[in-house]
Enzyme design. Structure first.
Site, short mmCIF file in Angstrom:
data_model
loop_
_atom_site.label_atom_id
_atom_site.label_comp_id
_atom_site.label_asym_id
_atom_site.label_seq_id
_atom_site.Cartn_x
_atom_site.Cartn_y
_atom_site.Cartn_z
N CYS A 144 0.79 -1.25 0.00
CA CYS A 144 0.00 0.00 0.00
C CYS A 144 0.82 1.29 0.00
CB CYS A 144 -0.95 0.00 1.19
SG CYS A 144 -2.01 -1.44 1.19
N ARG A 179 15.37 1.92 2.63
CA ARG A 179 15.31 0.64 1.92
C ARG A 179 14.69 -0.43 2.82
NH1 ARG A 179 20.49 -1.05 0.66
NH2 ARG A 179 20.80 0.76 -0.68
N SER A 180 13.63 -0.07 3.51
CA SER A 180 12.98 -1.07 4.36
C SER A 180 12.21 -2.04 3.46
CB SER A 180 12.04 -0.40 5.36
OG SER A 180 10.94 0.19 4.71
N ASP A 202 20.26 3.74 1.60
CA ASP A 202 19.97 3.50 3.01
C ASP A 202 21.17 3.93 3.83
OD1 ASP A 202 21.78 1.41 3.17
OD2 ASP A 202 20.33 -0.07 3.88
P1 NAD Z 1 12.65 1.32 8.94
O1 NAD Z 1 13.24 1.73 10.23
O2 NAD Z 1 12.37 -0.12 8.68
O3 NAD Z 1 13.56 1.83 7.74
C1 NAD Z 1 14.25 3.04 7.77
C2 NAD Z 1 15.13 3.14 6.54
O4 NAD Z 1 15.76 4.41 6.54
C3 NAD Z 1 16.20 2.09 6.45
O5 NAD Z 1 16.34 1.65 5.12
C4 NAD Z 1 17.46 2.87 6.85
O6 NAD Z 1 18.65 2.35 6.30
C5 NAD Z 1 17.15 4.22 6.29
N1 NAD Z 1 17.93 5.25 6.96
C6 NAD Z 1 18.00 5.51 8.28
N2 NAD Z 1 18.86 6.53 8.49
C7 NAD Z 1 19.33 6.91 7.29
C8 NAD Z 1 20.24 7.89 6.87
N3 NAD Z 1 20.84 8.69 7.73
N4 NAD Z 1 20.49 8.00 5.55
C9 NAD Z 1 19.89 7.19 4.66
N5 NAD Z 1 19.01 6.27 5.01
C10 NAD Z 1 18.74 6.10 6.31
O7 NAD Z 1 11.31 2.18 8.80
P2 NAD Z 1 10.05 2.06 7.82
O8 NAD Z 1 9.10 1.03 8.31
O9 NAD Z 1 10.48 2.03 6.40
O10 NAD Z 1 9.39 3.47 8.10
C11 NAD Z 1 10.11 4.66 7.82
C12 NAD Z 1 9.24 5.86 8.12
O11 NAD Z 1 8.14 5.87 7.24
C13 NAD Z 1 8.65 5.90 9.51
O12 NAD Z 1 8.65 7.23 9.98
C14 NAD Z 1 7.25 5.40 9.32
O13 NAD Z 1 6.36 5.92 10.29
C15 NAD Z 1 6.92 5.94 7.96
N6 NAD Z 1 5.93 5.15 7.22
C16 NAD Z 1 4.93 5.81 6.63
C17 NAD Z 1 3.97 5.12 5.93
C18 NAD Z 1 2.86 5.87 5.29
O14 NAD Z 1 2.78 7.07 5.37
N7 NAD Z 1 1.99 5.26 4.60
C19 NAD Z 1 4.03 3.73 5.84
C20 NAD Z 1 5.11 3.06 6.42
C21 NAD Z 1 6.05 3.79 7.10
#
Ligand code: NAD
Length: 307
Positions: A144, A179-180, A202
């Site tokens: 999604c 890159r999650s 990432d």
């Molecule tokens: P996660 O912690 O699994 O992934 C974070 C990613 O950011 C990783 O790939 C990490 O390597 C990268 N990262 C961290 N620090 C970095 C840096 N300094 N430079 C480059 N890359 C960096 O988190 P996630 O589940 O992917 O969620 C990320 C954010 O997105 C959260 O704030 C979450 O709330 C938000 N989110 C929003 C939605 C939406 O709006 N629909 C959905 C999912 C997640």
């Protein structure tokens, strides 16, 4: 003069999808039922569940939040799989950690997996296989949030509708910072499958996702890059960021003039000055994500009815 940057609201992008869903659901005798399993005590998950409930109610979808101890999740998912009154299932992750959570994602029956997290859907997405059947009637479900970002890019016509479907990002340079497994990696793959050259950044490294020169490959290939973010950003027509840290900021000075800037992190990754450089800016996509979840649900009901 008009401001050069349009600041978009996710509700505006979601509206046509929600209007279409309302219309479809209004003609359904049995309203679709989405069950959300909450097995953790993450306040962000609870907040997301609240939003989902509100949005579903507005569209006419029934949403039921089932709070269960995480050790019972597997059995409760299996019950919901077998219950014909349940049309879609979602689980608020993380519950245990990556490997058990991934197992649970595959316990959800494919026909009810509205989040697109089942192995077959993921495999299809990475391999640019868009349908489940030979007749190309049943679409493979997409995750999604990555899909919501695609819809934002369609909304602002970064997707060029004059190009053939599946190649509409040909020539576009896109940077995805995150890159999650739930957002950044599938998003990079989907954009590259649609023809873009994508730098997937990432915290540790940079990978390039691309179908190659002249889109010679039918699905994206991945290569390592030694480029640094400040070399990549000036090349990019679109910058999408999801770094979950309030101190992380992308310097406006390194962005390309007229960039499309998309923030999906709960923290704001762009500087306030981004609007001085961007042509479009959107600060969150959550409302579009929920619309895509609802769309996946209604589609799976339609598919279940056809069978
Ligand atoms: P996660 O912690 O699994 O992934 C974070 C990613 O950011 C990783 O790939 C990490 O390597 C990268 N990262 C961290 N620090 C970095 C840096 N300094 N430079 C480059 N890359 C960096 O988190 P996630 O589940 O992917 O969620 C990320 C954010 O997105 C959260 O704030 C979450 O709330 C938000 N989110 C929003 C939605 C939406 O709006 N629909 C959905 C999912 C997640």
């Amino acid at each position: 003069s008009l401001p050069a940057c349009a600041v978009l609201d996710a509700a505006e992008v979601a509206k046509p999808f929600r209007d279409e869903l309302k219309l479809k659901v209004s003609s359904m005798i049995e309203k679709p039922l989405l069950v959300g399993f909450l097995g953790n005590d993450d306040p962000a998950a609870r907040k997301y569940a609240k939003w989902t409930a509100k949005s579903c109610a507005e569209v006419g979808i029934r949403f039921e939040l089932r709070e269960v101890p995480r050790v019972e999740l597997e059995d409760r998912i299996i019950d919901a799989n077998a219950d014909s009154s349940v049309h879609g299932i979602m689980v608020y992750y993380p519950c245990f950690g990556p490997s058990i959570d991934q197992y649970l994602q595959n316990v959800v029956a494919k026909e009810k997996d509205v989040e697109g997290l089942n192995f077959q859907f993921r495999y299809n997405m990475y391999h640019n296989i868009r349908f489940l059947d030979k007749e190309e009637k049943l679409k493979s479900t997409l995750p999604c949030t990555p899909l919501a970002v695609v819809k934002v890019l369609e909304h602002v016509a970064v997707y060029n509708p004059k190009l053939p479907f599946g190649n509409r990002l040909h020539g576009k340079h896109i940077c995805v910072i995150n890159r999650s497994e739930v957002v950044g990696r599938p998003l990079a793959a989907m954009l590259a499958n649609d023809g873009a050259k994508v730098w997937s950044v990432d915290v540790d490294n940079v990978l390039i996702f691309s179908r190659g020169v002249g889109l010679k490959h039918r699905n994206h290939k991945v290569s390592e890059s030694t480029q640094k973010l400040d070399e990549i950003l000036p090349l990019c027509d679109v910058v999408i960021s999801g770094v979950p840290s309030p101190s992380y900021k992308i310097s406006t000075a390194s962005l390309k003039e007229g960039v499309v800037a998309i923030n999906f992190s709960s923290a704001e990754n762009f500087e306030a000055s981004v609007v001085e450089r961007a042509s479009f800016y959107i600060g969150s996509v959550g409302k579009v994500t929920v619309a895509m979840l609802e769309r996946n649900l209604v589609r799976s009901v339609e598919y279940q009815l056809e069978q």
